[in-house]
Design a protein around this motif. Structure first.
Motif, PDB file in Angstrom:
ATOM      1  N   ILE A   1      -0.969  -0.649  18.591  1.00  0.00           N
ATOM      2  CA  ILE A   1      -0.173   0.238  19.425  1.00  0.00           C
ATOM      3  C   ILE A   1       1.108  -0.705  20.096  1.00  0.00           C
ATOM      4  N   ASN A   2       0.568  -2.077  20.494  1.00  0.00           N
ATOM      5  CA  ASN A   2       1.310  -3.125  21.101  1.00  0.00           C
ATOM      6  C   ASN A   2       2.532  -3.352  20.247  1.00  0.00           C
ATOM      7  N   PHE A   3       2.094  -3.646  18.774  1.00  0.00           N
ATOM      8  CA  PHE A   3       3.252  -4.032  17.974  1.00  0.00           C
ATOM      9  C   PHE A   3       4.303  -2.726  17.811  1.00  0.00           C
ATOM     10  N   SER A   4       3.762  -1.710  17.664  1.00  0.00           N
ATOM     11  CA  SER A   4       4.546  -0.496  17.392  1.00  0.00           C
ATOM     12  C   SER A   4       5.591  -0.252  18.569  1.00  0.00           C
ATOM     13  N   THR A   5       5.379  -0.619  19.861  1.00  0.00           N
ATOM     14  CA  THR A   5       5.890  -0.386  21.054  1.00  0.00           C
ATOM     15  C   THR A   5       6.665  -1.481  21.332  1.00  0.00           C
ATOM     16  N   ASN A   6       6.576  -2.627  21.017  1.00  0.00           N
ATOM     17  CA  ASN A   6       7.427  -3.723  21.429  1.00  0.00           C
ATOM     18  C   ASN A   6       7.989  -4.542  20.133  1.00  0.00           C
ATOM     19  N   ILE A   7       7.421  -5.154  19.381  1.00  0.00           N
ATOM     20  CA  ILE A   7       7.709  -5.713  18.181  1.00  0.00           C
ATOM     21  C   ILE A   7       8.511  -4.979  17.157  1.00  0.00           C
ATOM     22  N   LEU A   8       8.123  -3.811  16.706  1.00  0.00           N
ATOM     23  CA  LEU A   8       9.045  -3.205  15.817  1.00  0.00           C
ATOM     24  C   LEU A   8      10.310  -2.847  16.402  1.00  0.00           C
ATOM     25  N   PRO A   9      10.419  -2.167  17.777  1.00  0.00           N
ATOM     26  CA  PRO A   9      11.911  -1.993  18.309  1.00  0.00           C
ATOM     27  C   PRO A   9      12.737  -3.199  18.362  1.00  0.00           C
ATOM     28  N   ALA A  10      12.034  -4.617  18.541  1.00  0.00           N
ATOM     29  CA  ALA A  10      12.872  -5.783  18.638  1.00  0.00           C
ATOM     30  C   ALA A  10      13.316  -6.126  17.345  1.00  0.00           C
ATOM     31  N   ILE A  11      12.766  -5.674  16.322  1.00  0.00           N
ATOM     32  CA  ILE A  11      13.067  -6.126  14.757  1.00  0.00           C
ATOM     33  C   ILE A  11      14.457  -5.190  14.691  1.00  0.00           C
ATOM     34  N   PHE A  12      14.542  -3.992  14.894  1.00  0.00           N
ATOM     35  CA  PHE A  12      15.424  -3.039  14.884  1.00  0.00           C
ATOM     36  C   PHE A  12      16.616  -3.373  15.716  1.00  0.00           C
TER      37      PHE A  12
END
Length: 465
Positions: free
Chosen positions: A413-424
């Motif tokens: 959940i944390n990865f989907s909410t924060n790291i994934l948007p940062a990559i985008f």
């Protein structure tokens, strides 16, 4: 296409008219913005669908939109109402249809068998998305017809961008409290449905206000033949400037809307801060409003400002990933920076009209509806795909609705909410490199088009005499 006549104007729009147009953007947030933030959690936690199924429905809807949205834009381009213009009729007549379908999205009957429930959800969601396109594509296309004055166009884009975040803030601030109150003291399907009805009615009134307070001043009278999907793609992909803006927008919106689509899970299941969901969801949005309107007025390269926004937001999101779930104060501080550095959307939207002008100068074809249809498509793709990828990751990592999550599930959940948007955010910087329209080139295109349209008007007058 054969150009026959043109009405040209470079009127300076009053703040009231700019406001009237911007309210339509806020209206959209009560529909698609609300869906993007809360529909996935409604489908998983209230309707009982698996995250993978919800992701699949969202992706199927976006595949359909890839064909559907550009065609809506082309249809709008080809039809001109004598009194209301080319795009305004779609708002006044399409909004009531959208309202009905929007309410059905939040009313999932207790059908026997999971298959029937999935079919109902898929059909209503896809139809509501089509209705939203039928209203929002013309609404966005309307922006370029209100005036040809460069300053007014810039002001409109900034106000529209600000209203995006005002609408998002209102939706996120009040949704969970409304859902709980209207649900009889707990978040349930009834609460979501009644909240959906309230937001739908508010959005409908706002669309009517936009219709009443706008007028299409810049209308190119042209005979535009029906074009194929292939021709639409050729028009878009043949314009490097437009393509650069659209892919930057796509990745930027993947970061913004993708996060909104799964952030509720982060606050509910990682932070265990159900009573603070409203404020946590609204902090980034509120902090975005003022920079969105003020920053574009700074006399600095737009590309540089956009790059700063994307890199800064990525850094804040990376920091969020490593913060302890119980440290709500630190999370709030990071969310402030996420909001303050999310001001690029309005500036990117303001680069679209110059790209359309550039295409008209080079090819003699103007397809505002088609261009903005692709922008609308990219926004919907971003909203669904960002959330779909996040939900898929959550499912793989072991998310189970309405249960205490394992550490692995919480990391997903944390990865989907924060790291994934940062990559985008970081990825969004690269397409912008290919946007080559300088302020001098934009001014030159405006001069060329003004002269061309004035000559066409004179020729028509001579012909009539």
């Amino acid at each position: 296409m054969t150009a026959t006549s043109v009405k040209k104007t470079d009127v300076k729009l009053s703040f009231g008219r700019q406001l009237g147009y911007g309210i339509g953007e806020m209206a959209g947030q009560f529909f698609f913005g609300f869906w993007g933030s809360y529909l996935s959690v409604f489908y998983t936690d209230q309707v009982g669908l698996a995250p993978g199924i919800v992701s699949l429905i969202f992706l199927i809807a976006r595949i359909w939109d890839a064909v559907n949205d550009p065609l809506f834009g082309n249809i709008a381009d080809r039809h001109l109402h004598k009194k209301m213009g080319r795009y305004r009729p779609w708002i006044i007549f399409g909004a009531p249809v959208l309202a009905v379908l929007a309410i059905l999205v939040w009313h999932v009957p207790n059908l026997e068998g999971n298959g029937l429930k999935i079919a109902y959800v898929a059909i209503t969601y896809i139809l509501a998305g089509m209705a939203f396109s039928a209203v929002n594509v013309p609404y966005m296309s309307l922006q370029a017809t209100l005036t040809t004055d460069m300053k007014s166009r810039g002001d409109i884009a900034n106000i529209k961008g600000a209203f995006t975040f005002v609408g998002t803030a209102v939706v996120n601030l009040f949704t969970m409290s409304l859902v709980t109150k209207l649900g009889g003291g707990e978040p349930n399907a009834k609460g979501y449905f009644l909240t959906g009805v309230v937001f739908t009615l508010i959005g409908l009134v706002m669309y009517f206000i936009t219709f009443a307070s706008t007028k299409e001043e810049y209308i190119v009278q042209q005979t535009l033949e029906k074009v194929s999907f292939k021709q639409v793609i050729t028009y878009i992909f043949g314009n490097k400037a437009m393509l650069a803006v659209m892919f930057t927008l796509l990745l930027s919106m993947l970061a913004t809307f993708g996060r909104l689509g799964v952030a509720v899970y982060y606050y509910m299941y990682c932070c265990h801060a159900f009573d603070k969901i409203g404020i946590l969801m609204v902090i980034p949005t509120v902090c975005t409003i003022i920079p969105t309107y003020i920053i574009p007025k700074i006399n600095v390269s737009r590309k540089l400002l956009i790059t700063i926004a994307l890199l800064g937001r990525a850094a804040a999101l990376f920091a969020l990933f490593f913060i302890d779930y119980t440290n709500i104060t630190a999370i709030m501080v990071c969310l402030v920076f996420v909001g303050l550095l999310n001001f690029e959307t309005g500036m990117l939207a303001g680069l679209i009209a110059p790209a359309i002008d550039d295409a008209e100068v080079k090819k003699g074809i103007r397809m505002d509806g088609t261009a903005y249809a692709m922008v609308n498509l990219f926004a919907k793709v971003a909203s669904a795909l960002g959330g779909a990828i996040g939900l898929a990751i959550m499912g793989v990592m072991g998310y189970v609705a309405n249960q205490d999550q394992t550490p692995q599930a919480m990391t997903g959940i944390n990865f989907s909410t924060n790291i994934l948007p940062a990559i985008f955010c970081v990825a969004a910087i690269f397409p912008l490199i290919f946007y080559k329209l300088t302020p001098d080139k934009i001014a030159e295109n405006s001069r060329i088009l003004a002269e061309r349209h004035a000559n066409e008007q004179n020729e028509e007058t001579v012909t009539e005499e």
